[in-house]
Write a protein that holds these residues in place. Sequence first.
Motif, PDB file in Angstrom:
ATOM      1  N   VAL A  13       0.808  -1.216   0.000  1.00  0.00           N
ATOM      2  CA  VAL A  13       0.000   0.000   0.000  1.00  0.00           C
ATOM      3  C   VAL A  13       0.843   1.268   0.000  1.00  0.00           C
ATOM      4  N   HIS A  14       2.139   1.145   0.219  1.00  0.00           N
ATOM      5  CA  HIS A  14       3.005   2.328   0.223  1.00  0.00           C
ATOM      6  C   HIS A  14       3.218   2.899  -1.167  1.00  0.00           C
ATOM      7  N   ASP A  15       2.940   2.132  -2.210  1.00  0.00           N
ATOM      8  CA  ASP A  15       3.205   2.648  -3.553  1.00  0.00           C
ATOM      9  C   ASP A  15       2.246   3.765  -3.960  1.00  0.00           C
ATOM     10  N   LEU A  59      21.186   3.070  -7.575  1.00  0.00           N
ATOM     11  CA  LEU A  59      19.747   2.914  -7.748  1.00  0.00           C
ATOM     12  C   LEU A  59      19.444   2.803  -9.237  1.00  0.00           C
ATOM     13  N   ARG A  60      18.313   2.240  -9.564  1.00  0.00           N
ATOM     14  CA  ARG A  60      17.925   2.057 -10.956  1.00  0.00           C
ATOM     15  C   ARG A  60      16.525   2.597 -11.235  1.00  0.00           C
ATOM     16  N   PRO A  61      16.334   3.915 -11.026  1.00  0.00           N
ATOM     17  CA  PRO A  61      15.013   4.473 -11.353  1.00  0.00           C
ATOM     18  C   PRO A  61      14.820   4.520 -12.864  1.00  0.00           C
ATOM     19  N   LYS A  62      13.569   4.578 -13.287  1.00  0.00           N
ATOM     20  CA  LYS A  62      13.275   4.798 -14.692  1.00  0.00           C
ATOM     21  C   LYS A  62      13.689   6.233 -15.048  1.00  0.00           C
ATOM     22  N   PRO A  63      14.032   6.483 -16.297  1.00  0.00           N
ATOM     23  CA  PRO A  63      14.397   7.852 -16.694  1.00  0.00           C
ATOM     24  C   PRO A  63      13.262   8.834 -16.421  1.00  0.00           C
ATOM     25  N   PRO A  64      13.602  10.101 -16.236  1.00  0.00           N
ATOM     26  CA  PRO A  64      12.572  11.119 -16.009  1.00  0.00           C
ATOM     27  C   PRO A  64      11.594  11.195 -17.178  1.00  0.00           C
ATOM     28  N   ASN A  71      11.630   4.469  -5.401  1.00  0.00           N
ATOM     29  CA  ASN A  71      11.034   3.943  -4.167  1.00  0.00           C
ATOM     30  C   ASN A  71      12.093   3.836  -3.080  1.00  0.00           C
ATOM     31  N   ASP A  72      11.673   4.112  -1.845  1.00  0.00           N
ATOM     32  CA  ASP A  72      12.583   3.930  -0.716  1.00  0.00           C
ATOM     33  C   ASP A  72      12.509   2.478  -0.262  1.00  0.00           C
ATOM     34  N   PRO A  73      13.294   2.076   0.752  1.00  0.00           N
ATOM     35  CA  PRO A  73      13.311   0.668   1.174  1.00  0.00           C
ATOM     36  C   PRO A  73      11.959   0.125   1.644  1.00  0.00           C
ATOM     37  N   GLY A 109       9.082   0.988   0.195  1.00  0.00           N
ATOM     38  CA  GLY A 109       8.148   1.056  -0.913  1.00  0.00           C
ATOM     39  C   GLY A 109       7.458   2.392  -1.087  1.00  0.00           C
ATOM     40  N   TYR A 110       7.780   3.385  -0.243  1.00  0.00           N
ATOM     41  CA  TYR A 110       7.214   4.713  -0.437  1.00  0.00           C
ATOM     42  C   TYR A 110       7.745   5.290  -1.741  1.00  0.00           C
ATOM     43  N   VAL A 111       6.885   5.998  -2.460  1.00  0.00           N
ATOM     44  CA  VAL A 111       7.257   6.600  -3.735  1.00  0.00           C
ATOM     45  C   VAL A 111       7.778   8.022  -3.490  1.00  0.00           C
ATOM     46  N   LEU A 112       8.952   8.294  -4.023  1.00  0.00           N
ATOM     47  CA  LEU A 112       9.520   9.639  -3.979  1.00  0.00           C
ATOM     48  C   LEU A 112       9.568  10.156  -5.409  1.00  0.00           C
TER      49      LEU A 112
END
Length: 132
Positions: free
Chosen positions: A76-78, A101-106, A119-121, A123-126
């Motif tokens: 539910v953190h997403d 980290l491996r975020p998707k490109p902007p 996502n942080d550890p 699962g919260y979305v930043l």
Amino acid sequence: MSLKIDGMTPLLQVFDMPASLAFYRDILGFERVSDSGAGDASDWVWLRLDGVDLMLNTRYEAEHRPAAPDPARIAVHDDTGLFFGCRDVDAAYAYLLSKGLRPKPPIVTGYGMKQLYVNDPDGYVLCFQRQG
């Protein structure tokens, strides 16, 4: 007369404080303002980066913490997002990649915001974002 406020400090419940500090402090660069007295093993930590405050609180006291986080709780953190103003989203993307980290490109949204998600550890979305 209207209400006057000077800022906002979100409080996130985290499963593993040392892992959260490794992310927010060691990767993102937040500095510890205060904690509940046990350093990285504290149950509560107040962090700050460039005037942005964030508090972390452990979901469980150490003696009650299960061996692993509850997957249903993490799921539910997403939909819990922290949106940070970021002047150079592309530089933030390169920085996060350099930290492993491996975020998707902007992306640029249909409403004109350039956004970078990670996502942080827990699962919260930043989201790091700027106009256009």
